[in-house]
Write an enzyme that holds these catalytic residues in place. Structure first.
Site, PDB file in Angstrom:
ATOM      1  N   GLU A   1      -6.176   3.883  -6.116  1.00 17.40           N
ATOM      2  CA  GLU A   1      -7.476   4.108  -5.483  1.00 17.40           C
ATOM      3  C   GLU A   1      -7.936   5.480  -5.936  1.00 17.40           C
ATOM      4  O   GLU A   1      -7.375   6.499  -5.543  1.00 17.40           O
ATOM      5  CB  GLU A   1      -7.370   4.061  -3.954  1.00 17.40           C
ATOM      6  CG  GLU A   1      -8.746   4.119  -3.308  1.00 17.40           C
ATOM      7  CD  GLU A   1      -8.741   4.592  -1.864  1.00 17.40           C
ATOM      8  OE1 GLU A   1      -9.715   4.339  -1.166  1.00 17.40           O
ATOM      9  OE2 GLU A   1      -7.762   5.235  -1.434  1.00 17.40           O
TER      10      GLU A   1
ATOM     11  N   ASP B   1      -2.975   4.644  -2.406  1.00 15.51           N
ATOM     12  CA  ASP B   1      -4.027   5.237  -1.592  1.00 15.51           C
ATOM     13  C   ASP B   1      -4.438   6.612  -2.112  1.00 15.51           C
ATOM     14  O   ASP B   1      -3.584   7.469  -2.356  1.00 15.51           O
ATOM     15  CB  ASP B   1      -3.474   5.383  -0.164  1.00 15.51           C
ATOM     16  CG  ASP B   1      -4.543   5.661   0.861  1.00 15.51           C
ATOM     17  OD1 ASP B   1      -5.375   4.785   1.105  1.00 15.51           O
ATOM     18  OD2 ASP B   1      -4.539   6.784   1.418  1.00 15.51           O
TER      19      ASP B   1
ATOM     20  N   HIS C   1     -11.142  -2.891   3.047  1.00  7.25           N
ATOM     21  CA  HIS C   1     -11.121  -2.520   4.466  1.00  7.25           C
ATOM     22  C   HIS C   1     -11.928  -1.257   4.765  1.00  7.25           C
ATOM     23  O   HIS C   1     -12.024  -0.856   5.917  1.00  7.25           O
ATOM     24  CB  HIS C   1      -9.663  -2.321   4.896  1.00  7.25           C
ATOM     25  CG  HIS C   1      -9.034  -1.157   4.179  1.00  7.25           C
ATOM     26  ND1 HIS C   1      -8.813  -1.152   2.818  1.00  7.25           N
ATOM     27  CD2 HIS C   1      -8.615   0.051   4.619  1.00  7.25           C
ATOM     28  CE1 HIS C   1      -8.274   0.006   2.474  1.00  7.25           C
ATOM     29  NE2 HIS C   1      -8.144   0.747   3.548  1.00  7.25           N
ATOM     30  N   ASP C   2     -12.472  -0.619   3.741  1.00  2.63           N
ATOM     31  CA  ASP C   2     -13.283   0.586   3.942  1.00  2.63           C
ATOM     32  C   ASP C   2     -14.769   0.324   3.706  1.00  2.63           C
ATOM     33  O   ASP C   2     -15.582   1.243   3.797  1.00  2.63           O
ATOM     34  CB  ASP C   2     -12.852   1.690   2.959  1.00  2.63           C
ATOM     35  CG  ASP C   2     -11.434   2.175   3.204  1.00  2.63           C
ATOM     36  OD1 ASP C   2     -10.995   2.180   4.363  1.00  2.63           O
ATOM     37  OD2 ASP C   2     -10.771   2.567   2.210  1.00  2.63           O
TER      38      ASP C   2
ATOM     39  N   ASP D   1       0.867  -1.170   0.000  1.00  3.25           N
ATOM     40  CA  ASP D   1       0.000   0.000   0.000  1.00  3.25           C
ATOM     41  C   ASP D   1       0.911   1.229   0.000  1.00  3.25           C
ATOM     42  O   ASP D   1       1.847   1.306   0.794  1.00  3.25           O
ATOM     43  CB  ASP D   1      -0.871  -0.009   1.265  1.00  3.25           C
ATOM     44  CG  ASP D   1      -2.266   0.510   1.000  1.00  3.25           C
ATOM     45  OD1 ASP D   1      -2.368   1.609   0.445  1.00  3.25           O
ATOM     46  OD2 ASP D   1      -3.241  -0.174   1.356  1.00  3.25           O
TER      47      ASP D   1
HETATM   48  C1  GLC Z   1      -8.014   5.424   1.685  1.00  2.00           C
HETATM   49  C2  GLC Z   1      -7.888   4.190   2.541  1.00  2.00           C
HETATM   50  C3  GLC Z   1      -8.560   4.451   3.861  1.00  2.00           C
HETATM   51  C4  GLC Z   1      -7.863   5.594   4.531  1.00  2.00           C
HETATM   52  C5  GLC Z   1      -7.801   6.827   3.629  1.00  2.00           C
HETATM   53  C6  GLC Z   1      -6.799   7.816   4.130  1.00  2.00           C
HETATM   54  O1  GLC Z   1      -9.313   5.689   1.347  1.00  2.00           O
HETATM   55  O2  GLC Z   1      -8.401   3.084   1.877  1.00  2.00           O
HETATM   56  O3  GLC Z   1      -8.579   3.328   4.685  1.00  2.00           O
HETATM   57  O4  GLC Z   1      -8.521   5.918   5.711  1.00  2.00           O
HETATM   58  O5  GLC Z   1      -7.422   6.505   2.318  1.00  2.00           O
HETATM   59  O6  GLC Z   1      -5.509   7.317   3.970  1.00  2.00           O
END
Ligand code: GLC
Ligand code: CA
Length: 561
Positions: free
Chosen positions: A261, A205, A334-335, A104
């Site tokens: 992402e 991320d 995980h979100d 990540d």
């Molecule tokens: C992304 C991650 C999330 C995190 C956010 C800030 O959306 O998937 O879990 O809280 O970024 O880093």
């Protein structure tokens, strides 16, 4: 058909990725927190499942304000998770089993405890000052009205220098200033360091948010207290330029899986991020299908998605990216809450069949599928009893902001949290029916879902008709059948609110995928070319493919012409 010619074959297009959230995967030393040695212990389990790649949520040094997504040292391992030696051993053991590891990469922001920010805060003249986004206040208030994704203002006032810093996420996650070439250089050199170590890629991320619109204009206020920053921070003016630079300086030198992402990504933008030309990333995560069940207060809602809306959306991505950019396929991470509780049915009667149906529906599409830990067991949402049981900063902050301002009642907000909180995905992996689901011998950092007694890996691995065995079969099928990876997708029955039916076609091969999204029997008129043909996989006892098919609740069938 010439799609395959246009679509260059790549190992990462033919892979299935498994996401590990280390904190909740397996604790090896009894402190209640999952760790790297715990992952190494379980590599054989993943090998048995048949996945090709692990996406590892952050394991770097972090004060854990956002469970590792707030990094204070990119080249050190979080103490709770182990050491760099542990990491190296895990990587070597994974490679031994033919499993690759994708890291990540969290570089939209750092932790406020990162050495760069500690310096940056010291004075307006500090050499690290411009590593972050500092602004003067306006009329004694914040520089603009932006809200943070984790509620409250996106700005924090800092007395030492009488200025504010921007944090799109928590106060302890200050945004890096990507317009500063030194920041880009540091990030690229850190990435090269990991690549030299032998890792196999990056999940990036919120990478669509690294370039902010100049002037940082106020956002629209809707259903909350703050302005919406997204139009000014998502897919910003220089994002593609910076990713092309990253590609040149890092990515192009190695054979990597890269996935961005990309909150707020459109089809047009995705074609740039994940272009087949390979100038930026391999693929993107888009979130439109995850946002279809949003309500008045964005994600905080218990609205159910309409099947026609879901099909329309996923079909758009399938059709529009084909031959131009590569899709990623996911229901969970995980979100997100657990998909069987969200789009399926987590009752005793239908949990297993609906989990298998959802898996079929997703894994037969074009793109790279992602499995989130526990999804392969049909793990469900969690019966949280009170707000004190949540550990997630987003959930806790949202509860306080909405309930205390009177925008949402306590009861409604608890219901929304139980349905949508990220903690639904973060309770410990359910390994067996022993204490704490076999996750730890100590006290787990977050509550264990009490249903581990019935839903756990040990029971499912040995049972031929378990959700686990079904995922295993789906993953193996993808490795065998090129049509599942590269075939052309076509939606049938777009108007049905009950059935999701589509075909995949490659050269002479053609598959029909039929999924019943309801708890009722539904009849379906099978296209002639599939009548009487072979079933590739299904989640009930196989039935003969007659012209008039009667589908059982949540039945899924894949037929080969
Ligand atoms: C992304 C991650 C999330 C995190 C956010 C800030 O959306 O998937 O879990 O809280 O970024 O880093
Ligand atoms: Ca531990």
């Amino acid at each position: 058909m010439d799609e395959v010619k246009i679509m260059e074959k790549k190992w990462w297009k033919e892979s299935v990725v498994y996401q590990i959230y280390p904190r909740s995967f397996k604790d090896s030393n009894g402190d209640g927190i999952g760790d790297i040695n715990g992952i190494t212990e379980k590599l054989d389990y993943l090998k048995e499942l048949g996945i090709d790649v692990i996406w590892l949520s952050p394991v770097y040094q972090s004060p854990n304000d956002d469970n590792g997504y707030d990094i204070s040292d990119y080249q050190a391992i979080m103490e709770e998770f182990g050491t760099m030696e542990d990491f190296d051993r895990m990587l070597a053991e994974a490679h031994k089993r033919g499993i690759r590891i994708v890291m990540d990469l969290v570089v939209n922001h750092t932790s406020d405890e990162h050495a760069w920010f500690v310096e940056s805060k010291k004075s307006r003249e500090n050499p690290y000052r411009d590593y972050y986004i500092w602004r003067e206040g306006k009329d004694g208030k914040e520089p603009n009205n932006w809200g943070s994704v984790f509620n409250g203002s996106a700005w924090v006032y800092d007395e030492t220098t009488d200025m504010y810093y921007l944090h799109l996420f928590s106060k302890k996650q200050p945004d890096l200033n990507w317009d500063n070439p030194k920041v880009r250089e540091e990030v690229f050199s850190m990435m090269n360091w990991w690549c030299e170590k032998g890792i196999d890629g990056f999940r990036m991320d919120v990478i669509s948010m690294i370039s902010k619109v100049e002037g940082l204009p106020d956002g629209k206020v809707q259903g909350g207290l703050y302005g919406d920053a997204s139009p000014y921070v998502q897919n910003g003016p220089h994002v593609h330029e910076y990713l092309q630079e990253m590609n040149k300086e890092v990515l192009s030198k190695y054979d990597l899986l890269t996935v961005g992402e990309c909150a707020g990504v459109t089809i047009e933008e995705a074609k740039k991020y994940a272009s087949n030309k390979g100038t930026e990333l391999g693929m993107v995560f888009q979130f439109e299908h995850m946002d279809l069940d949003q309500g008045e207060f964005s994600k905080w809602s218990d609205k159910k998605v309409k099947l026609t809306a879901l099909k329309e959306n996923l079909t758009k991505w399938q059709n529009e990216l084909e031959g131009k950019a590569w899709n990623s396929l996911f229901w969970c991470n995980h979100d997100q809450p657990r998909v069987v509780s969200r789009f399926g049915n987590d009752s005793k009667e239908y949990r297993e069949v609906s989990a298998k149906m959802l898996a079929t529906c997703l894994h037969l599409m074009q793109g790279t599928p992602y499995v989130y830990q526990g999804e392969e067991l049909g793990m469900t949402n969690v019966p949280f009893a009170s707000v004190d049981e949540f550990k997630d900063i987003e959930s806790i902050n949202a509860y306080h902001e909405y309930v205390e301002s009177g925008l949402i009642s306590k009861e409604d907000m608890m219901r929304y949290l139980c349905y949508k909180s990220r903690d639904n995905a973060r309770t410990p992996m359910q390994w067996n029916a022993q204490k704490n689901a076999g996750f730890t011998t100590g006290t787990p950092w977050i509550k264990v879902n009490p249903n581990y007694v019935e839903i756990n890996a040990e029971e499912e691995v040995k049972r031929a008709d378990s959700v686990f065995s079904y995922y295993k079969k789906l993953i193996a099928l993808r490795h065998q059948e090129e049509v599942i990876v590269y075939g052309h997708y076509e939606l049938l029955l777009p108007e049905s609110e009950e059935l999701y039916v589509y075909t995949r076609e490659l050269n002479e091969e053609k598959l029909l995928v039929i999924c019943n999204f309801t708890d009722k029997e539904v009849s379906y008129a099978v296209p002639d070319e599939f009548v009487g043909k072979e079933i590739l996989i299904s989640n009930y006892e196989e039935q003969e493919i007659k012209q008039e098919l009667s589908l059982k609740p949540y039945e899924a069938i894949v037929v080969r012409r």
